[in-house]
Design a protein around this motif. Structure first.
Motif, PDB file in Angstrom:
ATOM      1  N   ARG B  89       0.794  -1.225   0.000  1.00 54.39           N
ATOM      2  CA  ARG B  89       0.000   0.000   0.000  1.00 54.39           C
ATOM      3  C   ARG B  89       0.830   1.281   0.000  1.00 54.39           C
ATOM      4  NH1 ARG B  89      -5.424   0.455   2.463  1.00 54.39           N
ATOM      5  NH2 ARG B  89      -6.452  -1.528   2.041  1.00 54.39           N
ATOM      6  N   GLN B  90       1.928   1.261   0.738  1.00 53.95           N
ATOM      7  CA  GLN B  90       2.707   2.486   0.913  1.00 53.95           C
ATOM      8  C   GLN B  90       3.526   2.809  -0.337  1.00 53.95           C
ATOM      9  OE1 GLN B  90       2.415   4.510   3.443  1.00 53.95           O
ATOM     10  NE2 GLN B  90       0.901   3.090   4.328  1.00 53.95           N
ATOM     11  N   GLU B  93       7.120   1.603  -0.443  1.00 56.22           N
ATOM     12  CA  GLU B  93       7.215   0.148  -0.602  1.00 56.22           C
ATOM     13  C   GLU B  93       6.818  -0.276  -2.020  1.00 56.22           C
ATOM     14  OE1 GLU B  93       5.593  -2.282   2.592  1.00 56.22           O
ATOM     15  OE2 GLU B  93       5.603  -0.526   3.890  1.00 56.22           O
TER      16      GLU B  93
END
Lengths: 222, 222
Positions: B89-90, B93
């Protein structure tokens, strides 16, 4: 709150770094330029390997994170700074734009990269004429496919997708720059040439061009 | 409402098609397999050129749209069928996972593609031993960088990013398959080998493997 400045490690002529410079300029994001001289081998120095273990440019350092791979960097910029968008909203249209970008980023550029043409020279002992035909060959195959798609699609506008520049344009224009360096014939790609001309008039593309970078040799600047 | 079936044009051994097969299997999406025989040149037939003007595999046809370029297809699948996710999600990342995927998709695979090794054979007249060393060289450079990143990062889990397979794994595993075909030494990449072993136990990766495809020759099938 002020934004931590980003650092872009690149090389004025690297077409992958050139893509990221265009993306940063289109989004109006400030960054510090950190030149890495590929000709003198600075990319293989331990200092740079600590920044990017693959020893390739570009690397974008932001909030102490090293981001690598130009398209991963650009997708990241798109996610955290969505305006102006570099991708359309609809999934099918996003797929079209990404496919155009990847045709350049996977199927043209890596095969003609400096490290590959170096390998053709040593150890494969291929002379400059062979290496030039090699580059022209892969550029021709890729540009033929891109031209066919751009010429046939109703999505094509002033730029590759509509009337604002985006991800496909910022991959295509550095590849046209490379094509000219290896004297690849471009007459068969009128739509690519038309879009290249439109991009050259755009301030973001002007700011990002190789000749405008601090590490460009003085004789190439302006 | 029932979903229009998707058609995947591919070739059992094409590692770009293999990536898309894994993505479809991970998301549990049904599709019709449309084999295109790269060895007999079916990809250059006008029928296939009408589907994919670049004459490469894979192409995913969905709702009468032809989607090309494996990573563009997979990002599309991720956008319209978000579960289970192939990307974290980030944004930072996501950038890590995309960079790992692109290291395979840009910097290893296209340089070793069939059409490139064919060009080394003809017109460049390089023998099979030279072509094999060529493939091993680019695989080695790329795997070295990937191994370093995987071994050093706290994000690495059972798979390339955490404990569920995703975009990086589905690019890496077909490349490991290719590496074995050209006898590239893999002992120096223990993390890659560990993740490859974990993926081989996963049903989606099993369903997508070349030997399980309808166009695999009978002697290779199980």
């Amino acid at each position: 709150m002020s934004q931590a400045p980003m650092q872009l490690y690149g090389y004025f002529r690297s077409s992958a770094a050139y893509r990221v410079r265009i993306a940063l300029a289109l989004k109006g994001l400030a960054y510090e330029s950190r030149p890495v001289n590929l000709r003198t081998g600075e990319h293989a120095f331990p200092e740079y390997q600590a920044v990017n273990p693959q020893c390739l440019v570009p690397t974008l350092v932001t909030f102490a994170h090293s981001l690598t791979q130009s398209l991963a960097i650009i997708e990241y910029l798109e996610e955290i700074h969505p305006e102006p968008p570099l991708l359309p909203r609809q999934p099918l249209e996003r797929a079209r734009v990404r496919a155009l970008a990847l045709t350049v980023a996977c199927d043209i550029h890596p095969i003609n990269n400096l490290r590959v043409t170096h390998y053709l020279a040593d150890p494969l002992d291929q002379d400059e004429a062979v290496r030039q035909r090699w580059s022209q060959h892969w550029i021709g195959l890729g540009f033929e496919a891109i031209e066919r798609e751009l010429a046939a699609s109703a999505f094509t506008g002033r730029f590759c997708h509509g009337d604002e520049p985006g991800l496909a344009d910022l991959c295509l224009i550095p590849q046209v720059y490379n094509a000219r360096r290896v004297a690849a014939p471009l007459d068969a790609y009128p739509t690519i040439l038309r879009i290249d001309a439109a991009c050259r008039q755009h301030p973001a593309f002007q700011a990002a061009r190789p000749e405008a970078q601090p590490d460009a040799p003085p004789e190439l600047r302006n």
